[in-house]
Structures are given as structure tokens and as C-alpha cells.
Design a protein around this motif. Structure first.
Motif, mmCIF file in Angstrom:
data_model
loop_
_atom_site.group_PDB
_atom_site.id
_atom_site.type_symbol
_atom_site.label_atom_id
_atom_site.label_comp_id
_atom_site.label_asym_id
_atom_site.label_seq_id
_atom_site.Cartn_x
_atom_site.Cartn_y
_atom_site.Cartn_z
ATOM 1 N N ARG A 1 -11.395 5.167 9.314
ATOM 2 C CA ARG A 1 -10.466 4.089 9.684
ATOM 3 C C ARG A 1 -10.141 4.133 11.168
ATOM 4 O O ARG A 1 -10.113 3.100 11.839
ATOM 5 N N ILE A 2 -9.905 5.329 11.681
ATOM 6 C CA ILE A 2 -9.612 5.468 13.112
ATOM 7 C C ILE A 2 -10.837 5.075 13.930
ATOM 8 O O ILE A 2 -10.734 4.373 14.947
ATOM 9 N N GLN A 3 -12.015 5.499 13.478
ATOM 10 C CA GLN A 3 -13.263 5.148 14.162
ATOM 11 C C GLN A 3 -13.462 3.632 14.204
ATOM 12 O O GLN A 3 -13.828 3.057 15.242
ATOM 13 N N ASP A 4 -13.184 2.975 13.078
ATOM 14 C CA ASP A 4 -13.330 1.513 13.022
ATOM 15 C C ASP A 4 -12.361 0.820 13.976
ATOM 16 O O ASP A 4 -12.699 -0.199 14.592
ATOM 17 N N LEU A 5 -11.146 1.355 14.092
ATOM 18 C CA LEU A 5 -10.146 0.746 14.965
ATOM 19 C C LEU A 5 -10.461 0.962 16.446
ATOM 20 O O LEU A 5 -10.205 0.078 17.275
ATOM 21 N N LEU A 6 -11.031 2.113 16.775
ATOM 22 C CA LEU A 6 -11.210 2.478 18.178
ATOM 23 C C LEU A 6 -12.626 2.273 18.689
ATOM 24 O O LEU A 6 -12.835 2.143 19.899
ATOM 25 N N GLY A 7 -13.606 2.274 17.798
ATOM 26 C CA GLY A 7 -14.986 2.135 18.246
ATOM 27 C C GLY A 7 -15.385 3.270 19.167
ATOM 28 O O GLY A 7 -15.026 4.436 18.944
ATOM 29 N N ASP A 8 -16.094 2.905 20.251
ATOM 30 C CA ASP A 8 -16.594 3.973 21.141
ATOM 31 C C ASP A 8 -15.514 4.568 22.039
ATOM 32 O O ASP A 8 -15.784 5.466 22.828
ATOM 33 N N ARG A 9 -14.264 4.085 21.887
ATOM 34 C CA ARG A 9 -13.162 4.724 22.615
ATOM 35 C C ARG A 9 -12.791 6.071 21.989
ATOM 36 O O ARG A 9 -12.147 6.896 22.627
ATOM 37 N N LEU A 10 -13.154 6.285 20.719
ATOM 38 C CA LEU A 10 -12.918 7.584 20.086
ATOM 39 C C LEU A 10 -14.030 8.531 20.524
ATOM 40 O O LEU A 10 -15.182 8.394 20.111
ATOM 41 N N VAL A 11 -13.679 9.491 21.374
ATOM 42 C CA VAL A 11 -14.701 10.324 22.017
ATOM 43 C C VAL A 11 -14.717 11.759 21.509
ATOM 44 O O VAL A 11 -15.636 12.522 21.832
#
Length: 363
Positions: free
Chosen positions: A46-56
Motif C-alpha cells: 500500500r505504501i509502495q502504491d502511494l509513493l511509487g519510486d519515491r519509496l527508496v
């Protein structure tokens, strides 16, 4: 008395409020700190879907009561591998948020032992570097999302460190009760009792004021009514929302007063007897209520708004409430002798939190 109340955390409350994470972190790279079960519950996706490539960067092995033995490696890897990220989001209970608070305080060398040495002085300091913190609790209890404090444990040495700096106030708190639906019964009770402890501790506190009392009284009433109902109906979204709001109000109350004697006692009970924090700081509440009563007329009036005018009945009400949730309320129930308990209380009175207790000066 002129009351002063300050809380700098941008707080978002409500069902589905996690979705605001994307807007909150616009144009920022983000590291996620969460607990081992989060991936299985779908939270990491869910966090990955919300942030996309901003999640590093993702840390997903947070353990209860963050200990120096594990934190050292996690901290140093974080600053080596994600030192350029803008923000950290902690998704989890108090341990995830406390871990994130430790991680965002950067040392000159990037080494964890430098941070421990600074904490050991007991004096405030300005870190060499820091990250913005966003806190999204998955439990209704710790209040860590609206307070600057984190506890770092050193179980091998029977010590704890208290971390609280200007930068450890979360920039944003996202209280989404939907994140709490999967919390099991035992954790629901333990964290709910932590919130009750925060609210009561902010009342029998030398730093209390009418503003903190307003939050505390409301939180206590809600928890006393709601927690037993929620324990029997864990999937109830309305009850989850009520407990989330009650825990937030308790957090706001003690964000300005700090905690007091029950929490000071709890540290020894966790270090030496292994009690979960919520149980360790709540099992003495009836006892501490009796010790608080009669020391300060204004505090008595506030306590009596909650419990009525009869101390014996008030203690029984708290005791029966805890018993109904399966929590034993005597030191002997946890293998502590009367002599050990007395020594523990005396020691707790001398601690920073113990000195916040309205009965400390008379002790």
C-alpha cells in the motif's frame, strides 16, 4: 495560573487518511520503517502504491522495545544506504515509531555509538543532521505520533535511554483507524491500556493544566467505555475509530505534561520482568491513583470528575476494569515481593518521570 499548551505535529485523523501520504511527501524521497508482519498484511505494498519510486528504502524488521543490540546495525545501514532520503515514514506501533525517531537523528560519523554517547549525557544536543518524520500508527495507544519521545533499551546492561529532541517531533501524524483493524486482541488491550495510562498520568502530574486535562478526561471516559467493547468485537470499525481518537487525545495530553510514576515503575517491570509496556504501566494505576489522591485540591477535582468522590470506589472501578481485560493488578502477581515493590516505587520516585508525580514531593 496561565496555561500553556503546544503541539507542533500536523495531525490528520480519519478513516482512509493514509491516502494523504502521497500529497504530504510530494517531491520527497522516503524511507519506510515498519514491523515484520506489515508485508503479509499488505501494508508495504500500500505504501509502495502511494509513493511509487519515491519509496527508496524499506526497514521491516522492527522488534518490540527497540534495543541497542539490533538498532546499531539498522542505524548504520540506514545512514550508509539511505542517507540522502528526505523523510522517514514509520508505520506500526510505538516500537516502529520509536525506532524511526532513533534513525532520523544523524551523527557526524554515522555511527550509532556516537548517538548513544550523546544520549548518555542526559543533555539536549543538536544533531549533525536529521530527517523529517511522518508517523502512521497501526495501534491505538502509544501516542508516539504526537510526542517527541522515544525509549531505546539496552537489555543486556539493564539500562534505557530517553531520546527527545526538537527534530524527533513528527512533522505529520496520520491516524487512520483502518490500519488498526487487524490488530489482535492482546495488542489491542495492551496498547489501549498504554493510552489510559498516558491520560491518567497527565492528570496526576505537576505539569498538568486545564488544556491537557480536557484531552485527558475525554480520553479516559472513552477508553473505560470503549476498550472492553472493542476487545469483544475487534472488527468493529466504529469502535476502532473511537479508540484511535481516544489514544490521540491521550497523546496530546501527555505531549505537554510527560508521564509520571506509573511509567517510571514500568521501566523496571519491563527490563527485569519482561512485561509488555502497556501492561507494565497500567497494572499499578489503582495503586498510583490512591497515592495521588489528596495531594492537590485541583488535581483531586479533576480525578473526581472521572471517578466520583469516593477513593475506595474509584480504585475498585479501575481494578475491576483491568481485571475484566485480563490484567492482574498486584506486584505479587508478577513475582515481585512486597519488599521489592517498595524499593521499586522508591527508585521510580527518583526518576525524571517519577518527579512529575504530584505525590513525589511528599514521598
Amino acid at each position: 495560573m496561565i496555561a500553556r499548551f503546544h503541539n507542533p505535529v500536523d495531525t490528520r485523523f480519519g478513516w482512509g487518511s493514509l491516502h494523504q501520504l502521497a500529497d504530504i511527501t510530494e517531491h520527497q524521497t522516503v524511507a519506510l520503517v515498519t514491523f515484520p508482519e506489515a508485508r503479509g498484511l499488505g501494508l508495504v505494498d500500500r505504501i509502495q502504491d502511494l509513493l511509487g519510486d519515491r519509496l527508496v528504502y524499506v526497514i521491516e524488521d522492527v522488534q518490540p522495545n527497540p534495543d541497542v543490540a539490533q538498532l546499531r546495525d539498522t542505524y548504520e545501514r540506514f545512514w550508509q544506504e539511505a542517507g540522502e532520503c528526505h523523510a522517514v515514514i514509520a508505520v506500526g506501533g510505538g516500537s516502529a515509531i520509536d525506532t524511526a525517531k532513533a534513525l532520523i537523528v544523524g551523527t557526524e560519523s554515522g555511527r550509532f555509538d556516537e548517538l548513544l554517547a550523546l544520549l548518555a549525557t542526559g543533555k539536549p544536543f543538536v544533531p549533525a543532521r536529521s530527517k523529517a518524520l511522518i508517523a502512521a500508527p497501526t495501534t491505538a495507544g502509544t501516542g508516539s505520533e504526537v510526542t517527541p519521545w522515544a525509549t531505546i533499551w539496552d537489555s543486556a546492561s539493564h539500562k534505557k535511554y530517553s531520546l527527545h529532541l526538537e527534530c524527533t517531533w513528527p512533522k505529520v501524524a496520520i491516524i487512520d483507524p483502518q490500519l488498526m483493524l487487524t490488530v489482535p486482541g492482546g495488542v489491542t488491550v495492551s496498547t489501549g491500556l498504554d493510552a489510559l495510562s498516558h491520560a491518567l498520568e497527565s492528570v496526576w502530574n505537576v505539569n498538568a493544566n486545564p488544556v491537557s486535562d480536557t484531552f485527558a478526561i475525554s480520553a479516559i471516559a472513552d477508553i473505560l467505555e470503549c476498550l472492553p467493547l472493542l476487545r469483544r468485537d475487534l472488527a468493529n470499525s466504529e469502535l476502532r475509530s473511537r479508540m484511535a481518537l481516544a489514544a490521540l487525545k491521550a497523546g496530546l495530553a501527555f505531549s505537554n505534561t510527560k508521564t509520571a510514576l506509573a511509567h517510571s515503575i514500568s521501566y523496571e517491570m519491563t527490563l527485569r520482568y519482561g512485561l509488555p509496556h502497556g501492561i507494565a504501566c497500567s497494572f499499578t494505576l489503582p495503586l498510583v491513583l490512591g497515592m495521588a489522591w489528596g495531594h492537590d485540591a485541583a488535581r483531586d477535582r479533576t480525578l473526581q470528575r472521572i471517578f466520583g468522590n469516593d477513593l475506595h470506589k474509584a480504585q475498585n472501578q479501575l481494578r475491576e476494569f483491568l481485571h475484566s481485560l485480563g490484567v492482574k493488578t498486584e506486584f505479587a502477581d508478577y513475582g515481585v515481593t512486597a519488599e521489592q515493590a517498595e524499593q521499586m516505587i522508591d527508585f521510580a520516585m527518583q526518576g525524571a518521570r517519577g518527579k512529575n508525580f504530584i505525590g513525589a514531593k511528599a514521598a
